[in-house]
Design a protein around this motif. Sequence first.
Motif, short mmCIF file in Angstrom:
data_model
loop_
_atom_site.label_atom_id
_atom_site.label_comp_id
_atom_site.label_asym_id
_atom_site.label_seq_id
_atom_site.Cartn_x
_atom_site.Cartn_y
_atom_site.Cartn_z
N ARG A 282 0.84 -1.20 0.00
CA ARG A 282 0.00 0.00 0.00
C ARG A 282 0.87 1.25 0.00
NH1 ARG A 282 -3.65 -1.12 5.20
NH2 ARG A 282 -1.51 -1.28 6.01
N LEU A 283 0.37 2.31 -0.63
CA LEU A 283 1.06 3.60 -0.64
C LEU A 283 0.67 4.37 0.62
CD1 LEU A 283 2.86 5.48 -2.43
CD2 LEU A 283 0.72 6.50 -3.25
N VAL A 284 1.65 4.80 1.38
CA VAL A 284 1.40 5.51 2.63
C VAL A 284 1.52 7.01 2.38
CG1 VAL A 284 2.10 5.82 5.03
CG2 VAL A 284 2.30 3.56 3.95
N LEU A 285 0.44 7.74 2.68
CA LEU A 285 0.40 9.19 2.50
C LEU A 285 0.45 9.88 3.85
CD1 LEU A 285 -2.38 9.62 -0.23
CD2 LEU A 285 0.07 9.20 -0.52
N ALA A 286 1.32 10.90 3.95
CA ALA A 286 1.36 11.76 5.14
C ALA A 286 0.53 13.00 4.81
CB ALA A 286 2.79 12.13 5.48
N THR A 287 -0.61 13.14 5.47
CA THR A 287 -1.53 14.24 5.17
C THR A 287 -1.18 15.48 5.98
OG1 THR A 287 -3.14 13.70 6.89
CG2 THR A 287 -3.31 12.50 4.80
N GLU A 288 -1.78 16.61 5.60
CA GLU A 288 -1.54 17.86 6.32
C GLU A 288 -2.05 17.81 7.75
OE1 GLU A 288 -3.29 20.97 4.06
OE2 GLU A 288 -1.68 21.01 2.55
N GLU A 289 -2.96 16.88 8.03
CA GLU A 289 -3.50 16.74 9.38
C GLU A 289 -2.56 15.94 10.28
OE1 GLU A 289 -5.27 15.93 6.61
OE2 GLU A 289 -6.38 17.84 6.56
N GLY A 290 -1.42 15.53 9.73
CA GLY A 290 -0.46 14.77 10.53
C GLY A 290 -0.78 13.30 10.64
N VAL A 291 -1.64 12.80 9.75
CA VAL A 291 -2.04 11.40 9.76
C VAL A 291 -1.33 10.67 8.62
CG1 VAL A 291 -3.98 9.81 9.50
CG2 VAL A 291 -4.28 11.96 10.75
N GLN A 292 -0.88 9.46 8.89
CA GLN A 292 -0.33 8.62 7.83
C GLN A 292 -1.42 7.65 7.40
OE1 GLN A 292 3.50 6.84 8.40
NE2 GLN A 292 4.51 8.81 8.25
N GLU A 293 -1.85 7.80 6.16
CA GLU A 293 -2.98 7.00 5.66
C GLU A 293 -2.51 6.05 4.56
OE1 GLU A 293 -7.47 7.51 3.80
OE2 GLU A 293 -6.56 9.08 5.01
N PRO A 294 -2.65 4.74 4.77
CA PRO A 294 -2.29 3.78 3.71
C PRO A 294 -3.40 3.69 2.67
CG PRO A 294 -3.01 2.59 5.67
CD PRO A 294 -3.05 4.06 6.01
N VAL A 295 -3.00 3.68 1.41
CA VAL A 295 -3.94 3.59 0.29
C VAL A 295 -3.69 2.27 -0.42
CG1 VAL A 295 -4.63 4.59 -1.91
CG2 VAL A 295 -4.06 6.09 0.02
N GLY A 296 -4.71 1.42 -0.44
CA GLY A 296 -4.56 0.12 -1.07
C GLY A 296 -5.14 0.04 -2.46
N ALA A 297 -6.03 0.95 -2.80
CA ALA A 297 -6.66 0.97 -4.12
C ALA A 297 -7.09 2.38 -4.43
CB ALA A 297 -7.85 0.02 -4.17
N GLY A 298 -6.91 2.80 -5.65
CA GLY A 298 -7.32 4.14 -6.03
C GLY A 298 -6.48 4.65 -7.18
N ASP A 299 -6.84 5.81 -7.66
CA ASP A 299 -6.13 6.46 -8.75
C ASP A 299 -5.23 7.53 -8.14
OD1 ASP A 299 -5.64 6.37 -11.43
OD2 ASP A 299 -7.13 7.87 -11.96
N ILE A 300 -3.96 7.54 -8.52
CA ILE A 300 -2.99 8.48 -7.95
C ILE A 300 -2.64 9.54 -8.98
CG2 ILE A 300 -0.67 8.73 -6.98
CD1 ILE A 300 -2.61 7.27 -5.14
N VAL A 301 -2.73 10.79 -8.57
CA VAL A 301 -2.36 11.91 -9.43
C VAL A 301 -1.15 12.59 -8.82
CG1 VAL A 301 -3.11 14.10 -10.45
CG2 VAL A 301 -4.78 12.25 -10.10
N HIS A 302 -0.05 12.64 -9.56
CA HIS A 302 1.14 13.34 -9.11
C HIS A 302 0.89 14.85 -9.18
CE1 HIS A 302 4.19 9.87 -10.10
NE2 HIS A 302 3.34 9.58 -9.14
N LEU A 303 1.09 15.53 -8.06
CA LEU A 303 0.86 16.98 -8.04
C LEU A 303 2.18 17.75 -8.12
CD1 LEU A 303 -1.95 17.14 -5.32
CD2 LEU A 303 -2.20 17.11 -7.81
N ARG A 304 3.11 17.49 -7.22
CA ARG A 304 4.39 18.20 -7.23
C ARG A 304 5.36 17.46 -6.33
NH1 ARG A 304 0.91 20.75 -3.79
NH2 ARG A 304 1.65 21.17 -1.68
N MET A 305 6.65 17.85 -6.44
CA MET A 305 7.65 17.28 -5.53
C MET A 305 7.40 17.84 -4.14
SD MET A 305 9.44 15.19 -7.29
CE MET A 305 10.75 14.86 -6.12
N ALA A 306 7.62 17.00 -3.12
CA ALA A 306 7.43 17.46 -1.74
C ALA A 306 8.53 18.45 -1.37
CB ALA A 306 7.44 16.27 -0.80
#
Length: 306
Positions: A282-306
Motif C-alpha cells: 500500500r502507498l502511505v500518504l502523510a496528510t496535512e492533518e499529521g495522519v499517515q494513511e495507507p492507500v490500497g486501491a485508487g487512482d494516484i495523481v502526481h501533483l508536485r515534488m514534496a
Amino acid sequence: MTPRDASEKPEDSEGPERSEGPEGLGGNGSRWSDLDRPPLNATALRRGLVREGGLWSEVEVVQRTGSTNSDLVARAAEGRAGEGAVLVAEEQTAGRGRLDRQWTAPARSGLFFSVLLNPVEVPVARWGWLPLLTGVAVASGLARAAGVDTALKWPNDLLVTVGGEERKAGGILAERAGGDGVVVGVGVNVTLKENELPVPTAGSLALAGAVSTDRDPLLRGMLRALEQWYVRWRDAGGDPAACGLQEAYAAGCATLGRVVRAELPGDRSVVGEAVAVDGDGRLVLATEEGVQEPVGAGDIVHLRMA
C-alpha cells in the motif's frame, strides 16, 4: 492491492488469430507493410525463454485479439493453460488497464502480453505484490534491453521522460484466474509516434530515446527479469522485504517523495506526501492533518515534488 477477480470470456468473438512470426506470414503479407514494425519471431522467443526447470512453459504469439488477459483467464478456467504460459498479441483491440480503461495502439507498435502464475506457496494476502513485482521486472528489463530510463508510478504504471515531461509508456493489470491462478498483463508502447498517441500524456520508448526498439530482445528481457523476481519472491514466501522487492520497488518509484492526490472508491480523495510503500504494497500518504494513511486501491495523481 489484490488482483481483481475476472471471469470474462475473450472479447474477440472469433478468437485470436495465430501468428508464428516471420515464417508464418501466409498470404496476408499486407499485415507486415510497415517495415519499421516487423512481426515478433515466435520460434526464436520460445527457443530463448522455454527451458527445462524454468518458469516459462509456453510462449504463443497471436496476430490479433481482444485482450490477452481475458484470453488467458479463460484458458486457465478451462484447464487449457498452466503456470508459465505466455500469450503475446501483435495487436489488441480491447486491451484493458486499471479501472477498465481501454489500452489501444497500432499493430506491432508495442508489446502486449499476459502470463499465468500460480503462487500457491505464497499466502493470498501477499498476492497484491504481483503487479508491483511485475513493474520492477519490466522497468529493469527495459533499462537493460532498451537503454532508456524508466520509473514506476504506484501501483503499476511505467513512466518515461519525453521532452522533460513524465509520460506513461506502459501499464500492468493483474486478475485472478480460478482458485490458484493470477494472470498478469503488461502493455508497453515501443515505437508509437507523437501523432499515434491515444492521449498527450502518453509516451513510448522511441519518444524517450531508446537505443533499441527491437521488440524480440525487449520482450525476452522483461520476461527473464520477471522470472527472476517472481522466483525470488515465491521462494521467500512472498515476503517483499526478505527478497528485496520492497526496497527495489521503492528505489524505482517516482511517486515516493511527491505530493499526490489519491482518488479513492466512494468519491473520496486524500492529498498528502507519498512517504512509503508498506509491507502490504500500500502507498502511505502523510496528510496535512499529521495522519499517515495507507492507500490500497485508487487512482494516484502526481501533483508536485514534496
